[in-house]
Design an enzyme around this catalytic site. Structure first.
Site, short mmCIF file in Angstrom:
data_model
loop_
_atom_site.label_atom_id
_atom_site.label_comp_id
_atom_site.label_asym_id
_atom_site.label_seq_id
_atom_site.Cartn_x
_atom_site.Cartn_y
_atom_site.Cartn_z
CE LYS A 22 55.44 68.57 75.91
NZ LYS A 22 56.23 67.49 75.77
CG ASN A 23 55.97 67.63 71.83
OD1 ASN A 23 56.58 67.87 72.91
ND2 ASN A 23 54.79 66.78 71.78
CB CYS A 120 54.87 61.99 80.48
SG CYS A 120 54.52 63.84 80.75
NE ARG A 125 56.71 58.25 76.06
CZ ARG A 125 56.50 59.64 76.12
NH1 ARG A 125 56.74 60.14 77.19
NH2 ARG A 125 56.91 60.25 74.93
CG ASP A 324 50.46 64.41 72.94
OD1 ASP A 324 50.62 63.16 73.44
OD2 ASP A 324 51.38 64.88 72.68
NE ARG A 423 57.70 66.58 82.54
CZ ARG A 423 57.55 65.30 83.02
NH1 ARG A 423 56.98 64.45 82.59
NH2 ARG A 423 58.70 65.03 84.06
C1 EPZ Z 1 55.80 62.01 70.91
O1 EPZ Z 1 56.57 60.92 71.95
C2 EPZ Z 1 55.36 63.16 71.84
N1 EPZ Z 1 56.67 63.65 72.62
C3 EPZ Z 1 54.33 62.83 72.66
O2 EPZ Z 1 53.86 63.64 73.37
C4 EPZ Z 1 53.22 62.14 71.66
O3 EPZ Z 1 52.28 61.42 72.86
C5 EPZ Z 1 53.80 60.89 70.90
O4 EPZ Z 1 55.00 61.48 70.24
C6 EPZ Z 1 52.82 60.35 69.78
O5 EPZ Z 1 52.33 61.61 69.13
C7 EPZ Z 1 57.55 64.48 72.11
O6 EPZ Z 1 57.46 64.95 70.92
C8 EPZ Z 1 58.52 64.99 72.92
P1 EPZ Z 1 56.36 58.03 69.12
P2 EPZ Z 1 57.27 59.83 71.00
O7 EPZ Z 1 57.49 57.36 69.11
O8 EPZ Z 1 58.18 60.50 69.95
C9 EPZ Z 1 55.98 53.24 69.57
C10 EPZ Z 1 53.33 64.91 75.22
O9 EPZ Z 1 52.40 64.85 76.34
N2 EPZ Z 1 57.50 53.18 69.33
O10 EPZ Z 1 55.65 58.48 68.20
O11 EPZ Z 1 58.03 59.22 72.28
C11 EPZ Z 1 55.27 53.61 70.90
O12 EPZ Z 1 55.56 52.63 72.10
C12 EPZ Z 1 54.12 63.76 74.95
O13 EPZ Z 1 53.64 65.97 74.77
C13 EPZ Z 1 58.07 52.07 69.51
O14 EPZ Z 1 57.69 50.90 69.58
O15 EPZ Z 1 56.29 58.84 70.68
C14 EPZ Z 1 54.29 54.21 70.60
O16 EPZ Z 1 53.10 53.15 70.81
C15 EPZ Z 1 53.98 62.53 75.73
N3 EPZ Z 1 59.48 51.98 69.68
C16 EPZ Z 1 54.22 54.82 69.21
O17 EPZ Z 1 55.25 54.16 68.81
C17 EPZ Z 1 60.12 53.10 69.51
O18 EPZ Z 1 61.41 53.02 69.54
C18 EPZ Z 1 54.39 56.12 68.82
O19 EPZ Z 1 55.34 56.81 70.07
C19 EPZ Z 1 59.45 54.24 69.58
C20 EPZ Z 1 58.08 54.22 69.57
#
Ligand code: EPZ
Length: 453
Positions: A22-23, A120, A125, A324, A423
């Site tokens: 998916k991702n 989600c 986020r 995840d 989803r």
């Molecule tokens: C991706 O989300 C995945 N989604 C998520 O999977 C997954 O949980 C996550 O990566 C972590 O592995 C997709 O790939 C579509 P991040 P993403 O930016 O990119 C902080 C699922 O169930 N952060 O790596 O949104 C944030 O708060 C989904 O398939 C900031 O502070 O996650 C978190 O603590 C849910 N500022 C950390 O970074 C930002 O601008 C990691 O988030 C962005 C993120």
């Protein structure tokens, strides 16, 4: 409104084929916006997030042709996309990864105007790191009528450092930088398998991205993405990697329910941290490699007691234990005969599903960023046909956790809001039924506002 009805306590046996990731799919489809020719994507999972992002691209002017002989293959011709503005707010709000259109449109036009993403909502986020990366490349950010608007006179390569490590921001930075003038270096880059898959796709199309999958990604901007430049006449097509989290979810399911299953089409390297935890619970995990096949097969068997994990399960960016998998693994450990601790170190709060697990008898203490999961005498318990235990899928992975708990619990569990699971999991009912699970989906009409999907 759909719900799953599970008659749990039945062991799982048989084979399951893992779908495309998916991702990876939801990053590579927007990346096609940057391409100058049509390309075919193969091994796309048949899930709602993929249909939504394809509909968004169609809405933007791309031509999307589904292959009548292969439901997982789609040819996308991006040449009809002539505007940097995305106007289908409702579709964009249905998923998180629609924000990859920011990087893709900025990379293509030097400008982007995209409605806010959805997805989600297990916790806050932010997208500040994405915006900072775009700004570093020379874009100006504005919030106009609640749209994210980025403008530039052309992007210029630069150095971008992420803190914390962010999957989404790394992907958006790659998308924006791939056609930017000069060199971009991304440090503290995320290393997830789908980042490598995105870079492989873009490189196949003609990009110059080096060292994806390490902390430091180096990109030299190119002018065009036209696919392989040889004259072989071969179709331009790219195959998405297998879904690591779907594979991990089936591993957790068989460990929770007992039995023995064969999981086909996986990349074992991507599953190391998950296999380690599954093994600790007493399940036997065997990787089978066949030099004649691109992907591997894993068998998971749990015949004896289900144990808790002696070592703490701590989530962290790849190659650590994926966040995840945290809800599905907690559901598994809730059915174990000894205590485990799970620490969530990626998201500030991803435990909102825990009260739902308690409805099945789970005994879990929640601290700030960790869970202590105690054994339950007699195991998790569903209800009767007349009085089932009803739990909610609060989001995609929380929903997967409910399904796993329902498979482990004796009796009937109903998982409301199956839409969240759909989803991200292709045909979970069909795949589990083929493994011997007693699970069905019930669709019922209700006057409800589904806009928050
Ligand atoms: C991706 O989300 C995945 N989604 C998520 O999977 C997954 O949980 C996550 O990566 C972590 O592995 C997709 O790939 C579509 P991040 P993403 O930016 O990119 C902080 C699922 O169930 N952060 O790596 O949104 C944030 O708060 C989904 O398939 C900031 O502070 O996650 C978190 O603590 C849910 N500022 C950390 O970074 C930002 O601008 C990691 O988030 C962005 C993120």
């Amino acid at each position: 409104m759909d719900k799953y009805v599970i008659n749990g306590g039945k062991k799982l046996f048989g084979e399951v084929n893992i779908s495309g990731a998916k991702n990876a799919a939801v990053a590579i489809i927007p990346a096609v916006v940057l391409c100058d020719v049509p390309c075919k994507l193969r091994n796309l999972p048949n899930i709602r997030d993929v249909s939504v992002i394809l509909s968004i691209l169609e809405n933007m002017g791309a031509k999307v042709d589904r292959d009548p002989t292969d439901p997982s293959a789609v040819t996308i011709d991006p040449r009809g996309i002539t505007s940097y503005k995305v106007s289908c707010d409702d579709l964009v709000a249905k998923m998180r990864a629609s924000y990859y259109l920011l990087g893709a449109l900025l990379g293509k036009f030097g400008k982007a105007d995209v409605p806010p993403p959805g997805g989600c909502k297990f916790c806050k986020r932010p997208i500040d790191l994405h915006i900072r990366a775009f700004e570093a490349l020379g874009a100006e950010y504005k919030d106009i009528d609640d749209h994210i608007v980025l403008e530039s006179d052309g992007l210029k390569g630069t150095e971008i450092n992420f803190d914390p490590v962010s999957v989404g921001a790394t992907i958006n930075a790659i998308l924006a930088a791939v056609k930017a003038e000069g060199k971009t270096i991304i440090t503290s880059a995320a290393k997830e398998p789908h980042i490598v898959d995105l870079a492989n796709f873009l490189n196949y199309m003609g990009a110059n991205i080096k060292k994806a999958g390490t902390d430091e990604i180096k990109i030299t901007g190119v002018k065009e993405l036209r696919g392989p430049s040889d004259d072989s006449g071969e179709e331009i097509s790219y195959t998405i990697i297998p879904d690591q989290i779907e594979a991990g979810t089936y591993m957790a399911a068989v460990a929770a329910a007992g039995g023995e299953i064969t999981i086909n089409n996986v990349t074992a390297q991507h599953l190391r941290s998950i296999m380690k935890v599954i093994t600790e619970t007493g399940a036997k995990v065997t990787v089978i490699s066949d030099p004649n096949r691109e992907y591997e097969t894993v068998t998971v068997a749990r015949r004896g007691d289900l144990r808790g994990c002696k070592n703490q399960v701590i989530t962290s960016p790849h190659p650590g234990f994926p966040t995840d998998m945290q809800p599905p693994i907690t559901a598994l450990l809730a059915a174990a005969n000894s205590t485990s601790t799970v620490v969530e170190a990626v998201w500030a709060n991803r435990f909102s599903y825990v009260p739902e697990l308690r409805k099945l008898g789970a005994e879990i203490d929640e601290n700030k960023s960790s869970l202590t999961i105690h054994p339950v005498a007699g195991g998790l318990k569903g209800g009767t046909r007349k009085k089932p235990v009803s739990v909610r899928a609060l989001d995609l992975r929380a929903g997967a956790a409910m399904v796993i708990a329902g498979l482990a619990a004796e009796g009937i569990t109903e998982v409301e809001d199956a839409k969240y699971v759909k989803r991200g999991y292709e045909d979970i009912v069909g795949k589990l039924t083929a493994l011997g699970a007693d699970i069905r989906m019930v669709t019922y009409k209700e006057i409800t506002d589904d806009s928050d999907e």
